[in-house]
Write a protein that holds these residues in place. Structure first.
Motif, PDB file in Angstrom:
ATOM      1  N   GLU A 558      28.539  56.620  55.893  1.00  0.00           N
ATOM      2  CA  GLU A 558      28.122  56.293  54.528  1.00  0.00           C
ATOM      3  C   GLU A 558      29.331  56.035  53.631  1.00  0.00           C
ATOM      4  N   ALA A 559      30.395  56.812  53.793  1.00  0.00           N
ATOM      5  CA  ALA A 559      31.595  56.617  52.973  1.00  0.00           C
ATOM      6  C   ALA A 559      32.281  55.297  53.299  1.00  0.00           C
ATOM      7  N   LEU A 560      32.338  54.935  54.577  1.00  0.00           N
ATOM      8  CA  LEU A 560      33.060  53.723  54.999  1.00  0.00           C
ATOM      9  C   LEU A 560      32.359  52.442  54.557  1.00  0.00           C
ATOM     10  N   LYS A 561      31.068  52.520  54.260  1.00  0.00           N
ATOM     11  CA  LYS A 561      30.335  51.310  53.865  1.00  0.00           C
ATOM     12  C   LYS A 561      30.887  50.678  52.596  1.00  0.00           C
ATOM     13  N   THR A 562      31.593  51.470  51.766  1.00  0.00           N
ATOM     14  CA  THR A 562      32.102  50.925  50.499  1.00  0.00           C
ATOM     15  C   THR A 562      33.285  49.987  50.708  1.00  0.00           C
ATOM     16  N   HIS A 563      33.942  50.068  51.859  1.00  0.00           N
ATOM     17  CA  HIS A 563      35.076  49.176  52.120  1.00  0.00           C
ATOM     18  C   HIS A 563      34.545  47.876  52.709  1.00  0.00           C
ATOM     19  N   GLN A 564      34.772  46.777  51.990  1.00  0.00           N
ATOM     20  CA  GLN A 564      34.146  45.514  52.372  1.00  0.00           C
ATOM     21  C   GLN A 564      35.166  44.376  52.444  1.00  0.00           C
ATOM     22  N   VAL A 565      34.714  43.321  53.067  1.00  0.00           N
ATOM     23  CA  VAL A 565      35.454  42.053  53.110  1.00  0.00           C
ATOM     24  C   VAL A 565      34.661  41.034  52.314  1.00  0.00           C
ATOM     25  N   SER A 566      35.357  40.232  51.513  1.00  0.00           N
ATOM     26  CA  SER A 566      34.684  39.187  50.736  1.00  0.00           C
ATOM     27  C   SER A 566      35.618  37.988  50.591  1.00  0.00           C
ATOM     28  N   THR A 567      35.083  36.903  50.051  1.00  0.00           N
ATOM     29  CA  THR A 567      35.869  35.697  49.788  1.00  0.00           C
ATOM     30  C   THR A 567      36.052  35.567  48.285  1.00  0.00           C
ATOM     31  N   VAL A 568      37.310  35.516  47.859  1.00  0.00           N
ATOM     32  CA  VAL A 568      37.644  35.319  46.450  1.00  0.00           C
ATOM     33  C   VAL A 568      37.749  33.812  46.195  1.00  0.00           C
ATOM     34  N   VAL A 569      37.026  33.317  45.207  1.00  0.00           N
ATOM     35  CA  VAL A 569      36.973  31.889  44.894  1.00  0.00           C
ATOM     36  C   VAL A 569      37.769  31.636  43.614  1.00  0.00           C
ATOM     37  N   LEU A 570      38.814  30.799  43.714  1.00  0.00           N
ATOM     38  CA  LEU A 570      39.704  30.505  42.586  1.00  0.00           C
ATOM     39  C   LEU A 570      39.658  29.013  42.269  1.00  0.00           C
ATOM     40  N   PRO A 571      38.797  28.572  41.339  1.00  0.00           N
ATOM     41  CA  PRO A 571      38.744  27.151  40.956  1.00  0.00           C
ATOM     42  C   PRO A 571      39.972  26.785  40.099  1.00  0.00           C
ATOM     43  N   THR A 572      40.564  25.627  40.381  1.00  0.00           N
ATOM     44  CA  THR A 572      41.719  25.163  39.605  1.00  0.00           C
ATOM     45  C   THR A 572      41.274  24.083  38.627  1.00  0.00           C
ATOM     46  N   LYS A 573      42.173  23.763  37.698  1.00  0.00           N
ATOM     47  CA  LYS A 573      41.840  22.778  36.669  1.00  0.00           C
ATOM     48  C   LYS A 573      41.757  21.363  37.213  1.00  0.00           C
ATOM     49  N   ASN A 574      42.380  21.126  38.371  1.00  0.00           N
ATOM     50  CA  ASN A 574      42.326  19.772  38.923  1.00  0.00           C
ATOM     51  C   ASN A 574      41.092  19.531  39.796  1.00  0.00           C
ATOM     52  N   GLY A 575      40.139  20.487  39.778  1.00  0.00           N
ATOM     53  CA  GLY A 575      38.883  20.286  40.495  1.00  0.00           C
ATOM     54  C   GLY A 575      38.856  20.854  41.891  1.00  0.00           C
ATOM     55  N   ARG A 576      40.015  21.211  42.445  1.00  0.00           N
ATOM     56  CA  ARG A 576      40.045  21.807  43.779  1.00  0.00           C
ATOM     57  C   ARG A 576      39.814  23.314  43.662  1.00  0.00           C
ATOM     58  N   CYS A 577      39.578  23.955  44.801  1.00  0.00           N
ATOM     59  CA  CYS A 577      39.235  25.369  44.791  1.00  0.00           C
ATOM     60  C   CYS A 577      39.960  26.075  45.940  1.00  0.00           C
ATOM     61  N   LEU A 578      40.638  27.156  45.607  1.00  0.00           N
ATOM     62  CA  LEU A 578      41.312  27.967  46.617  1.00  0.00           C
ATOM     63  C   LEU A 578      40.418  29.158  46.959  1.00  0.00           C
ATOM     64  N   ILE A 580      40.073  32.673  49.308  1.00  0.00           N
ATOM     65  CA  ILE A 580      40.849  33.676  50.037  1.00  0.00           C
ATOM     66  C   ILE A 580      39.877  34.692  50.631  1.00  0.00           C
ATOM     67  N   ARG A 581      39.813  34.743  51.960  1.00  0.00           N
ATOM     68  CA  ARG A 581      38.984  35.714  52.671  1.00  0.00           C
ATOM     69  C   ARG A 581      39.831  36.960  52.913  1.00  0.00           C
ATOM     70  N   MET A 582      39.433  38.088  52.312  1.00  0.00           N
ATOM     71  CA  MET A 582      40.284  39.270  52.369  1.00  0.00           C
ATOM     72  C   MET A 582      39.450  40.539  52.193  1.00  0.00           C
ATOM     73  N   ALA A 583      40.060  41.684  52.544  1.00  0.00           N
ATOM     74  CA  ALA A 583      39.397  42.972  52.394  1.00  0.00           C
ATOM     75  C   ALA A 583      39.674  43.549  51.020  1.00  0.00           C
ATOM     76  N   SER A 584      38.740  44.331  50.536  1.00  0.00           N
ATOM     77  CA  SER A 584      38.930  45.012  49.260  1.00  0.00           C
ATOM     78  C   SER A 584      39.893  46.186  49.438  1.00  0.00           C
ATOM     79  N   LYS A 585      40.349  46.715  48.326  1.00  0.00           N
ATOM     80  CA  LYS A 585      41.196  47.907  48.377  1.00  0.00           C
ATOM     81  C   LYS A 585      40.301  49.111  48.611  1.00  0.00           C
ATOM     82  N   PRO A 586      40.572  49.923  49.643  1.00  0.00           N
ATOM     83  CA  PRO A 586      39.687  51.060  49.946  1.00  0.00           C
ATOM     84  C   PRO A 586      39.685  52.102  48.828  1.00  0.00           C
ATOM     85  N   ASP A 587      38.533  52.760  48.647  1.00  0.00           N
ATOM     86  CA  ASP A 587      38.460  53.897  47.742  1.00  0.00           C
ATOM     87  C   ASP A 587      39.327  55.030  48.277  1.00  0.00           C
TER      88      ASP A 587
END
Length: 615
Positions: A558-578, A580-587
Motif C-alpha cells: 500500500e505504501a509503495l503504490k504512491t511512487h509512480q511513473v508519469s509523462t511530463v508534457v512541456l509545450p513550447t512557444k514554437n508549437g512543438r512539445c517536449l 519526459i517519461r520519468m518517475a516521481s520523487k518518492p515519499d
C-alpha cells in the motif's frame, strides 16, 4: 554557451580560433557541442564576443528581443547556430531520444502530466526477482527472453494485483512494468500467457530446486527443520478435464466445489522448500511418503533433519516411515491419545511456564500463558501442553459440534422411524458417515439401531465426556529427539504456523483461489506462479525483518503504490512539445522502505522526445 579557445601551430606560426560551445547531456555523460567557429574573434574584442555569447544563448532559445538587431555579425552567427542546432533534430519528432540540454521557452500554464502508472510495487518486486536470480534460472532453462519477461510479469501480477490471464494485459497497462522491464506489452495476447504457463510447468521442479538453493545461500537459511502442512484450493467450474479435481475435505467452506490438495514444506524462516499437488480427495495422512520423495529429489533431505507435522498425519505408519529414513520428528498427537495422560495433565506442579515475548510492534501485548511438561515413555518424549487461551476455544468447538451431531442423529432417527431408511446395512452406513463427519464428538455417544422396533437411539457416555472436559485447553506433542527440552519441542512445533501463514498469504493477498483453469497442467502452473510470488513476498519480509522492520507485504504494498511513473508534457512557444517519461520523487516513507530493502530509488532512466503537439 561559452567560448572555447583553440590553437594550432603551422610553419612556425600559431593560429588562434574561438568556438561557440554548449554543454549537453548524453547517455554517456555530459559532453561539449560546438555550435559554430568564430575565428580569431575579429573585428570585436573577446569581451564583446563573451557578451554576444550570452545573448546568443537566449536568442537560440527564442528570446530574440534580447539581441541587438544592429549587430550584423551577431545576426550572422545566430543564423549559423540555429542551422547547426536544427540539423540533427530533423528525425526527432517520431522516435524518443535523449534531450540535448538546450534551453526552451515554455508556458507554465500549459504544463501537464499524463499516463500515470503505479511503479513502486513493480520496482521492488522486479528487484527481488533479480536478487533471487530467477532471470538467470529461467535463462539456464533456455526459455526465450519474451517468455522470461512474461513469466516475470505474471509473477509480479500475483504479488501486486492478482488477476486472471484474461485480465492481466489490462493490469500490465495500468502499471509501470513496461517502463521498468523496458518491454512493449501493448500487443500482449491471452494465448501468450497460456504458453508461458506451459513453459513454466515443464520446468517447475528444476526451477524450484535451484531457487531454494539460491535462497539458502543468500539468506543463510537453516536446513535442519522442515515444516509440512496441507491445504485445499477449490475450482470454479466443473474441471471435468482434470483428473485431480475431486470433492473432499474442504478447508475453504466450499464442500460443493471440486478441489485439489496442496502439500507444502517450508523452512524455519518461512521460505517454501517444496510443494506437490494431490487429488482433491486425498487424505492428509497418505501424502507423507510422496512429499519426502519430492524433497529428496528436488532439494535433498539430509539424515537427522526434523520433520514437523500436525495431528492429521500422526499415524503409526508415518512415524515408522520417518524412522526408516533416519529422520527426526515433532508431531502433534491425536485428541484421543491424550486420555492416557489425564493424571499427568492433572499434576499442575509438574508443569513449567513457557516464557513468551510480546511482539516488537506491540510491546504492551499480553501473550496467553502456556505451560509444558516432559514425560518419557517407550523411548519417546511426550510434551504435555496446557494453554489458557485454548480452554474456552476447545469448549466452544466441542459444544458446537455436539449440537450438530445431535441434530443429525435426530434426523436420522426420524428417517428410521418413518420407514424411509429400513435396511440395517443402510442405517449402519448412515451412522458411520456421521461418525466420520464428527470424529471429535462422536466418540462420546453410543448409537444403536433396533431393526425390529424400527428405532435409532443414542446415549451420551458421561465418563468419556468428563475426561474430554478436563482436557480442554491441552494438547500433546511427541518427538523422538532426546536432545531438546519440553520448551524447545514446543517452540519447534509452533513454527508450523509459518506453513499455515504461507497458505494464508497465497490464498490472500496472492489470490491463489479459486482456480479457474480446467486443465491439470495449467492448474499446476497457476499454483507454481503463485508460489514464485510467495518466494518474493517472503524474501521481502525477511529482508525487512533483518533490518528490525516488523511489517507485512500488504502494508508495504500500500505504501509503495504512491511512487509512480508519469509523462511530463512541456509545450513550447514554437508549437512543438517536449515529453519526459520519468518517475516521481518518492515519499519519505517509500524512501525508507527502499533503504531498508537495499534498493535504489531510481525506478527508470528518464526518456525524452519531441512531438508536434501536446495532444
Amino acid at each position: 554557451m561559452y567560448l572555447r579557445r583553440t590553437t594550432r601551430a603551422h610553419k612556425g606560426r600559431t593560429y588562434v580560433n574561438y568556438q561557440l560551445v554548449e554543454s549537453v547531456r548524453t547517455p554517456n555523460g555530459p559532453r561539449q557541442k560546438t555550435i559554430c567557429s568564430l575565428g580569431d574573434l575579429g573585428p570585436a574584442s573577446r569581451e564583446e564576443w563573451t557578451k554576444r555569447a550570452r545573448k546568443l544563448e537566449h536568442a537560440v532559445a527564442g528570446q530574440e528581443d534580447l539581441l541587438e538587431r544592429s549587430d550584423a555579425e551577431a545576426d550572422r552567427v545566430l543564423e549559423k547556430a540555429k542551422t547547426k542546432r536544427a540539423a540533427p533534430a530533423q528525425h526527432a519528432t517520431q522516435e524518443p531520444q535523449s534531450y540535448g540540454g538546450e534551453h526552451i521557452t515554455i508556458d507554465p500554464k500549459l504544463i501537464t502530466t499524463e499516463r500515470h502508472r503505479e511503479a513502486g510495487t513493480v520496482h521492488v518486486g522486479y528487484e527481488f526477482w533479480k536478487r533471487l536470480g530467477l532471470e538467470d534460472i529461467l535463462k539456464a532453462r533456455e526459455l526465450p527472453e519474451r517468455t522470461r519477461q512474461l513469466a516475470c510479469a505474471m509473477t509480479l501480477n500475483r504479488l501486486i494485483g492478482p488477476a486472471s490471464e484474461h485480465a492481466m494485459p489490462a493490469w500490465i497497462k495500468r502499471t509501470a512494468i513496461g517502463d521498468i522491464l523496458k518491454q512493449d506489452f501493448d500487443d500482449l495476447a491471452e494465448d501468450s500467457l497460456y504458453r508461458v504457463l506451459d513453459a513454466l510447468h515443464a520446468h517447475r521442479s528444476a526451477v524450484e530446486a535451484e531457487l531454494v538453493e539460491r535462497e539458502r545461500n543468500l539468506f543463510h537459511l537453516d536446513t535442519s527443520i522442515y515444516l509440512y502442512d496441507l491445504s485445499s484450493l477449490y475450482f470454479e467450474g466443473l474441471a471435468a478435464a482434470n483428473p485431480k479435481a475431486k470433492r473432499g475435505h474442504n478447508r475453504d467452506g466450499r464442500p460443493e466445489c471440486k478441489q485439489v490438495v496442496i502439500g507444502l514444506v517450508v523452512g524455519r524462516e518461512g521460505f517454501p522448500i517444496c510443494h506437490e499437488v494431490f487429488a482433491g480427495n486425498t487424505q492428509d495422512v497418505t501424502t507423507l511418503e510422496a512429499m519426502l520423495d519430492r524433497l529428496s529429489e528436488r532439494v535433498g533431505l539430509p539424515a537427522g533433519a526434523t520433520i514437523v507435522m500436525d495431528r492429521g498425519m500422526a499415524s503409526a505408519e508415518n512415524i515408522a516411515l520417518l524412522e526408516s529414513r533416519k529422520l527426526h520428528y515433532v508431531i502433534a498427537s491425536r485428541q484421543s491419545e491424550r486420555d492416557r495422560w489425564l493424571a499427568s495433565f492433572a499434576d499442575t506442579a509438574a508443569f513449567t511456564q513457557v516464557i513468551r515475548e510480546p511482539s516488537p510492534t506491540n510491546p504492551s501485548q499480553k501473550k496467553s500463558r502456556v505451560d509444558v511438561q516432559l514425560v518419557q515413555s517407550e523411548s519417546l518424549n511426550y510434551v504435555l501442553c496446557r494453554s489458557e487461551q485454548r480452554i474456552e476455544k476447545d469448549k466452544a468447538i466441542r459444544e458446537k459440534l455436539e449440537q450438530r451431531l445431535i441434530a443429525d442423529l435426530e434426523k436420522l432417527s426420524k428417517r428410521v422411524a418413518d420407514g424411509r431408511l429400513s435396511k440395517a446395512n443402510e442405517v449402519s452406513e448412515a451412522i458411520g458417515r456421521l461418525k466420520e463427519r464428527y470424529p471429535r464428538v462422536a466418540r462420546f455417544y453410543d448409537v444403536s439401531h433396533d431393526d425390529k422396533a424400527k428405532s435409532l437411539t443414542y446415549k451420551k457416555l458421561e465418563s468419556k465426556y468428563e475426561i474430554a472436559r478436563q482436557l480442554d485447553g491441552t494438547y500433546l506433542l511427541k518427538t523422538d529427539r532426546s536432545d531438546i527440552s519440553a520448551d524447545e519441542a514446543w517452540r519447534i512445533y509452533t513454527l508450523l504456523s509459518r506453513a499455515e501463514d504461507a497458505f494464508r498469504d497465497m490464498k490472500s493477498p496472492l489470490a491463489e483461489r479459486p482456480i479457474f483453469h480446467q486443465l491439470e497442467h495449467r492448474v499446476e502452473a497457476h499454483i507454481f506462479v503463485c508460489l514464485l510470488a510467495f518466494h518474493l513476498l517472503v524474501a521481502i519480509e525477511k529482508t525487512l525483518l533483518d533490518r528490525n522492520v516488523h511489517t507485512s507485504w500488504e502494508t508495504v504494498r500500500e505504501a509503495l503504490k504512491t511512487h509512480q511513473v508519469s509523462t511530463v508534457v512541456l509545450p513550447t512557444k514554437n508549437g512543438r512539445c517536449l515529453r519526459i517519461r520519468m518517475a516521481s520523487k518518492p515519499d519519505r516513507e517509500v524512501m525508507e522502505l527502499y533503504k531498508d530493502l537495499n534498493i535504489s530509488e531510481k525506478v527508470m532512466t528518464p526518456v525524452r522526445w519531441w512531438s508536434q503537439s501536446p495532444k
